[in-house]
Write a protein that holds these residues in place. Structure first.
Motif, PDB file in Angstrom:
ATOM      1  N   ALA A  72      66.705  31.153  20.026  1.00 41.26           N
ATOM      2  CA  ALA A  72      67.253  29.892  19.526  1.00 41.26           C
ATOM      3  C   ALA A  72      68.053  30.139  18.249  1.00 41.26           C
ATOM      4  CB  ALA A  72      66.125  28.911  19.242  1.00 41.26           C
ATOM      5  N   THR A  73      68.962  29.207  17.951  1.00 41.86           N
ATOM      6  CA  THR A  73      69.661  29.280  16.672  1.00 41.86           C
ATOM      7  C   THR A  73      68.812  28.577  15.620  1.00 41.86           C
ATOM      8  OG1 THR A  73      70.905  27.280  17.209  1.00 41.86           O
ATOM      9  CG2 THR A  73      71.984  29.385  17.647  1.00 41.86           C
ATOM     10  N   LYS A  74      68.988  29.001  14.380  1.00 43.90           N
ATOM     11  CA  LYS A  74      68.247  28.424  13.259  1.00 43.90           C
ATOM     12  C   LYS A  74      69.194  27.583  12.411  1.00 43.90           C
ATOM     13  CE  LYS A  74      65.514  31.690  11.333  1.00 43.90           C
ATOM     14  NZ  LYS A  74      65.145  33.031  10.834  1.00 43.90           N
ATOM     15  N   ASP A  75      68.647  26.882  11.456  1.00 43.88           N
ATOM     16  CA  ASP A  75      69.449  26.092  10.534  1.00 43.88           C
ATOM     17  C   ASP A  75      69.756  26.866   9.254  1.00 43.88           C
ATOM     18  OD1 ASP A  75      69.550  24.015  12.315  1.00 43.88           O
ATOM     19  OD2 ASP A  75      67.930  22.881  11.376  1.00 43.88           O
ATOM     20  N   THR A  76      69.610  28.193   9.315  1.00 39.98           N
ATOM     21  CA  THR A  76      69.936  29.054   8.182  1.00 39.98           C
ATOM     22  C   THR A  76      71.171  29.876   8.523  1.00 39.98           C
ATOM     23  OG1 THR A  76      68.467  30.800   8.979  1.00 39.98           O
ATOM     24  CG2 THR A  76      67.530  29.192   7.421  1.00 39.98           C
ATOM     25  N   PHE A  77      71.811  30.407   7.486  1.00 39.59           N
ATOM     26  CA  PHE A  77      73.074  31.112   7.661  1.00 39.59           C
ATOM     27  C   PHE A  77      73.081  32.416   6.876  1.00 39.59           C
ATOM     28  CE2 PHE A  77      73.800  26.653   8.310  1.00 39.59           C
ATOM     29  CZ  PHE A  77      74.708  26.588   9.359  1.00 39.59           C
ATOM     30  N   PRO A 144      89.802  39.871   5.172  1.00 37.72           N
ATOM     31  CA  PRO A 144      89.387  39.566   3.804  1.00 37.72           C
ATOM     32  C   PRO A 144      90.069  38.274   3.357  1.00 37.72           C
ATOM     33  CG  PRO A 144      90.928  41.405   3.830  1.00 37.72           C
ATOM     34  CD  PRO A 144      90.656  41.050   5.263  1.00 37.72           C
ATOM     35  N   ASP A 145      89.378  37.477   2.526  1.00 37.54           N
ATOM     36  CA  ASP A 145      89.904  36.175   2.149  1.00 37.54           C
ATOM     37  C   ASP A 145      89.159  35.678   0.918  1.00 37.54           C
ATOM     38  OD1 ASP A 145      91.745  34.067   3.624  1.00 37.54           O
ATOM     39  OD2 ASP A 145      90.081  32.935   2.759  1.00 37.54           O
ATOM     40  N   PRO A 146      89.731  34.758   0.152  1.00 35.21           N
ATOM     41  CA  PRO A 146      89.010  34.220  -1.008  1.00 35.21           C
ATOM     42  C   PRO A 146      87.777  33.394  -0.637  1.00 35.21           C
ATOM     43  CG  PRO A 146      91.362  33.731  -1.153  1.00 35.21           C
ATOM     44  CD  PRO A 146      91.116  34.318   0.198  1.00 35.21           C
ATOM     45  N   LYS A 147      87.717  32.874   0.577  1.00 35.47           N
ATOM     46  CA  LYS A 147      86.561  32.045   0.959  1.00 35.47           C
ATOM     47  C   LYS A 147      85.448  32.910   1.522  1.00 35.47           C
ATOM     48  CE  LYS A 147      89.036  30.871   5.125  1.00 35.47           C
ATOM     49  NZ  LYS A 147      89.715  29.803   5.812  1.00 35.47           N
ATOM     50  N   ASP A 148      84.279  32.305   1.687  1.00 37.80           N
ATOM     51  CA  ASP A 148      83.121  32.980   2.273  1.00 37.80           C
ATOM     52  C   ASP A 148      82.857  32.417   3.662  1.00 37.80           C
ATOM     53  OD1 ASP A 148      82.725  34.412  -0.096  1.00 37.80           O
ATOM     54  OD2 ASP A 148      81.356  32.910  -0.914  1.00 37.80           O
ATOM     55  N   LEU A 149      82.347  33.263   4.542  1.00 33.20           N
ATOM     56  CA  LEU A 149      81.982  32.868   5.900  1.00 33.20           C
ATOM     57  C   LEU A 149      80.460  32.799   5.994  1.00 33.20           C
ATOM     58  CD1 LEU A 149      82.675  32.462   8.969  1.00 33.20           C
ATOM     59  CD2 LEU A 149      82.350  34.914   9.200  1.00 33.20           C
ATOM     60  N   TYR A 150      79.965  31.702   6.557  1.00 36.65           N
ATOM     61  CA  TYR A 150      78.527  31.513   6.759  1.00 36.65           C
ATOM     62  C   TYR A 150      78.286  31.458   8.262  1.00 36.65           C
ATOM     63  CZ  TYR A 150      78.434  30.305   1.840  1.00 36.65           C
ATOM     64  OH  TYR A 150      78.561  30.342   0.486  1.00 36.65           O
ATOM     65  N   SER A 151      77.516  32.408   8.788  1.00 38.04           N
ATOM     66  CA  SER A 151      77.274  32.512  10.217  1.00 38.04           C
ATOM     67  C   SER A 151      75.823  32.152  10.520  1.00 38.04           C
ATOM     68  CB  SER A 151      77.580  33.937  10.687  1.00 38.04           C
ATOM     69  OG  SER A 151      77.468  34.052  12.079  1.00 38.04           O
ATOM     70  N   ARG A 152      75.621  31.272  11.497  1.00 39.21           N
ATOM     71  CA  ARG A 152      74.277  30.772  11.829  1.00 39.21           C
ATOM     72  C   ARG A 152      73.387  31.913  12.304  1.00 39.21           C
ATOM     73  NH1 ARG A 152      72.158  25.302  13.601  1.00 39.21           N
ATOM     74  NH2 ARG A 152      74.234  24.488  13.271  1.00 39.21           N
ATOM     75  N   ASP A 153      72.137  31.914  11.818  1.00 42.92           N
ATOM     76  CA  ASP A 153      71.139  32.902  12.210  1.00 42.92           C
ATOM     77  C   ASP A 153      70.458  32.472  13.508  1.00 42.92           C
ATOM     78  OD1 ASP A 153      71.548  34.380   9.816  1.00 42.92           O
ATOM     79  OD2 ASP A 153      70.182  33.045   8.752  1.00 42.92           O
ATOM     80  N   CYS A 154      69.833  33.433  14.179  1.00 41.44           N
ATOM     81  CA  CYS A 154      69.046  33.103  15.363  1.00 41.44           C
ATOM     82  C   CYS A 154      67.697  33.795  15.286  1.00 41.44           C
ATOM     83  CB  CYS A 154      69.794  33.449  16.644  1.00 41.44           C
ATOM     84  SG  CYS A 154      70.006  35.198  16.967  1.00 41.44           S
TER      85      CYS A 154
END
Length: 155
Positions: A72-77, A144-154
């Motif tokens: 399952a996917t979690k609500d954390t990143f 690479p970019d100035p922003k950050d990427l948040y990827s959902r954990d499972c």
């Protein structure tokens, strides 16, 4: 090409084979698609016109198939600092939003699997793919970019 179906075959006492169906297919991960039917690997799906292993799967180069790695996917990143995935912000973009609001809204949407956040501008881009899905299908669009990427954990 890879084998789609059981990898073992046995002759039964009645003379029939245990494998009823096995085919050789070309890997479709990363290829163009119109629907998930075009994506031949186990658990694969068509997102924004490309085949990806689904959210609970990872591509295995040895078997050339998608393998289930979590339930399952979690609500954390997991955060990938100064990273973006070009062309897959398909679930929307919002300005003047905090990182907390951006994270909460993504976590509350089952289709949202990652988001990019511009701290200075308060811009949030939501996406239907995880970093792992991009790594498996299109690693060349990780930039690479100035922003950050948040990827959902499972789990």
């Amino acid at each position: 090409m890879f084998l789609k179906g059981d990898t073992r075959i046995n002759c039964l006492l009645n003379g029939d084979w245990t494998i009823l169906e096995a085919t050789c297919v070309v890997s479709t991960i990363g290829s163009t698609c119109n629907s998930s039917i075009d994506c031949k690997e186990t658990g694969a799906e068509c997102l924004v016109g490309k085949c990806f292993c689904g959210r609970l799967y990872r591509y295995d180069a040895n078997t050339k198939d998608c393998v289930k790695v979590c339930s399952a996917t979690k609500d954390t990143f997991t955060v990938y600092e100064k990273t973006r995935i070009g062309a897959y912000n398909d679930l929307g973009r919002v300005k003047e939003i905090t990182i907390t609001e951006c994270r909460e809204q993504c976590a509350g949407n089952d289709d949202c699997l990652s988001f990019e956040y511009y701290e200075e501008e308060g811009i949030c881009n939501w996406s239907s793919v995880t970093m792992e899905m991009i790594e498996d299908a299109f690693p060349e669009i990780i930039k690479p970019d100035p922003k950050d990427l948040y990827s959902r954990d499972c789990s």
